[in-house]
Scaffold this motif. Structure first.
Motif, PDB file in Angstrom:
ATOM      1  N   ILE A  10       7.886  -9.559 -18.435  1.00 53.73           N
ATOM      2  CA  ILE A  10       7.788  -8.593 -19.534  1.00 53.73           C
ATOM      3  C   ILE A  10       6.380  -7.987 -19.445  1.00 53.73           C
ATOM      4  O   ILE A  10       5.394  -8.729 -19.430  1.00 53.73           O
ATOM      5  N   TRP A  11       6.296  -6.670 -19.390  1.00 54.82           N
ATOM      6  CA  TRP A  11       5.024  -5.942 -19.305  1.00 54.82           C
ATOM      7  C   TRP A  11       4.788  -5.210 -20.618  1.00 54.82           C
ATOM      8  O   TRP A  11       5.589  -4.353 -21.015  1.00 54.82           O
ATOM      9  N   LEU A  12       3.714  -5.575 -21.303  1.00 52.97           N
ATOM     10  CA  LEU A  12       3.369  -5.013 -22.605  1.00 52.97           C
ATOM     11  C   LEU A  12       2.096  -4.176 -22.474  1.00 52.97           C
ATOM     12  O   LEU A  12       1.056  -4.698 -22.089  1.00 52.97           O
ATOM     13  N   PRO A  13       2.165  -2.864 -22.790  1.00 54.78           N
ATOM     14  CA  PRO A  13       0.941  -2.052 -22.725  1.00 54.78           C
ATOM     15  C   PRO A  13      -0.028  -2.475 -23.830  1.00 54.78           C
ATOM     16  O   PRO A  13       0.361  -2.613 -24.982  1.00 54.78           O
ATOM     17  N   VAL A  14      -1.292  -2.716 -23.439  1.00 56.58           N
ATOM     18  CA  VAL A  14      -2.283  -3.199 -24.405  1.00 56.58           C
ATOM     19  C   VAL A  14      -3.582  -2.421 -24.279  1.00 56.58           C
ATOM     20  O   VAL A  14      -3.847  -1.748 -23.271  1.00 56.58           O
ATOM     21  N   GLU A  15      -4.393  -2.533 -25.319  1.00 60.25           N
ATOM     22  CA  GLU A  15      -5.758  -2.021 -25.323  1.00 60.25           C
ATOM     23  C   GLU A  15      -6.626  -3.020 -26.061  1.00 60.25           C
ATOM     24  O   GLU A  15      -6.134  -3.803 -26.865  1.00 60.25           O
ATOM     25  N   SER A  16      -7.912  -3.021 -25.778  1.00 61.73           N
ATOM     26  CA  SER A  16      -8.819  -3.983 -26.398  1.00 61.73           C
ATOM     27  C   SER A  16      -9.080  -3.654 -27.848  1.00 61.73           C
ATOM     28  O   SER A  16      -8.978  -2.568 -28.282  1.00 61.73           O
TER      29      SER A  16
ATOM     30  N   ASN B 147      -1.737   2.348 -17.351  1.00 65.81           N
ATOM     31  CA  ASN B 147      -2.224   1.589 -18.507  1.00 65.81           C
ATOM     32  C   ASN B 147      -2.580   0.174 -18.082  1.00 65.81           C
ATOM     33  O   ASN B 147      -2.241  -0.273 -16.996  1.00 65.81           O
ATOM     34  N   ARG B 148      -3.237  -0.527 -18.980  1.00 66.81           N
ATOM     35  CA  ARG B 148      -3.482  -1.965 -18.833  1.00 66.81           C
ATOM     36  C   ARG B 148      -2.310  -2.682 -19.499  1.00 66.81           C
ATOM     37  O   ARG B 148      -1.888  -2.318 -20.607  1.00 66.81           O
ATOM     38  N   TYR B 149      -1.796  -3.713 -18.823  1.00 66.71           N
ATOM     39  CA  TYR B 149      -0.635  -4.440 -19.320  1.00 66.71           C
ATOM     40  C   TYR B 149      -0.915  -5.929 -19.381  1.00 66.71           C
ATOM     41  O   TYR B 149      -1.568  -6.479 -18.506  1.00 66.71           O
ATOM     42  N   ALA B 150      -0.375  -6.565 -20.427  1.00 68.65           N
ATOM     43  CA  ALA B 150      -0.276  -8.013 -20.479  1.00 68.65           C
ATOM     44  C   ALA B 150       1.090  -8.340 -19.876  1.00 68.65           C
ATOM     45  O   ALA B 150       2.118  -7.798 -20.312  1.00 68.65           O
ATOM     46  N   VAL B 151       1.101  -9.198 -18.851  1.00 72.61           N
ATOM     47  CA  VAL B 151       2.327  -9.485 -18.106  1.00 72.61           C
ATOM     48  C   VAL B 151       2.724 -10.941 -18.347  1.00 72.61           C
ATOM     49  O   VAL B 151       1.948 -11.860 -18.065  1.00 72.61           O
ATOM     50  N   PHE B 152       3.938 -11.119 -18.841  1.00 74.44           N
ATOM     51  CA  PHE B 152       4.459 -12.440 -19.193  1.00 74.44           C
ATOM     52  C   PHE B 152       5.623 -12.781 -18.278  1.00 74.44           C
ATOM     53  O   PHE B 152       6.536 -11.979 -18.102  1.00 74.44           O
ATOM     54  N   THR B 153       5.629 -13.976 -17.724  1.00 72.01           N
ATOM     55  CA  THR B 153       6.743 -14.442 -16.900  1.00 72.01           C
ATOM     56  C   THR B 153       7.827 -15.020 -17.793  1.00 72.01           C
ATOM     57  O   THR B 153       7.553 -15.837 -18.670  1.00 72.01           O
ATOM     58  N   HIS B 154       9.055 -14.575 -17.557  1.00 69.98           N
ATOM     59  CA  HIS B 154      10.229 -15.125 -18.255  1.00 69.98           C
ATOM     60  C   HIS B 154      10.936 -16.047 -17.271  1.00 69.98           C
ATOM     61  O   HIS B 154      11.424 -15.598 -16.243  1.00 69.98           O
TER      62      HIS B 154
END
Length: 157
Positions: A151-157, A92-99
């Motif tokens: 934190i890896w969040l699965p996303v779609e456009s 999948n495509r993920y939005a990746v956030f650094t904690h």
């Protein structure tokens, strides 16, 4: 808090780990990590010392329950210890956030992602098997609760 994510196309991940149904018990996830910790770097076919905390939709029932899985990436599922379960994280495509803060404050980052970033981001959360996951890099120090955490969040456009 204002965290800008990077976006990553991730191929399927094979994860071996321990899981528990998510409850309101604040000690449940730390207790699971205590049980799983000795397996890190000791799982047959493990690829590296990166650990994952996955929030996964339960397939056992349709009530929307989630379980939490502490695990590591493996090349294959053969010869897993009896107390570990397999999980395939879909490509999948993920939005990746650094904690950047202490791990005890990770809930603040997760709340920011879902409550503030996602509604204004222009992307949609792709609600699939894996709701989101935490990735703990090899430099993460569980005794101190700090180090590379995302934190890896699965996303779609």
């Amino acid at each position: 808090m204002n965290i800008t994510p990077r976006f990553v196309e991730l191929p399927p991940l094979l994860i071996a780990g321990m899981r528990e149904l998510l409850t309101h018990d604040p000690d449940a996830i730390p207790a699971l990590w205590q049980k799983f910790g000795p397996h890190i770097n000791n799982i047959t076919h493990q690829t590296n010392a990166v650990a994952y905390g996955l929030c996964v939709h339960s397939s056992e029932n349709k009530s929307g329950e989630l379980y939490y899985m502490a695990g590591c990436e493996v090349r294959e599922f053969t010869d897993l210890p009896a107390d570990l379960s397999p999980l395939i994280v879909p490509a999948n495509r993920y939005a990746v956030f650094t904690h950047e803060a202490h791990v005890s404050e990770i809930r603040n980052t997760i709340d920011y992602i879902f409550d503030r970033w996602l509604p204004t981001s222009g992307v949609k959360h792709k609600c699939q098997l894996v709701h989101f996951f935490e990735r703990y890099a090899e430099d993460f120090d569980p005794a101190k609760g700090i180090g590379g955490t995302e934190i890896w969040l699965p996303v779609e456009s």
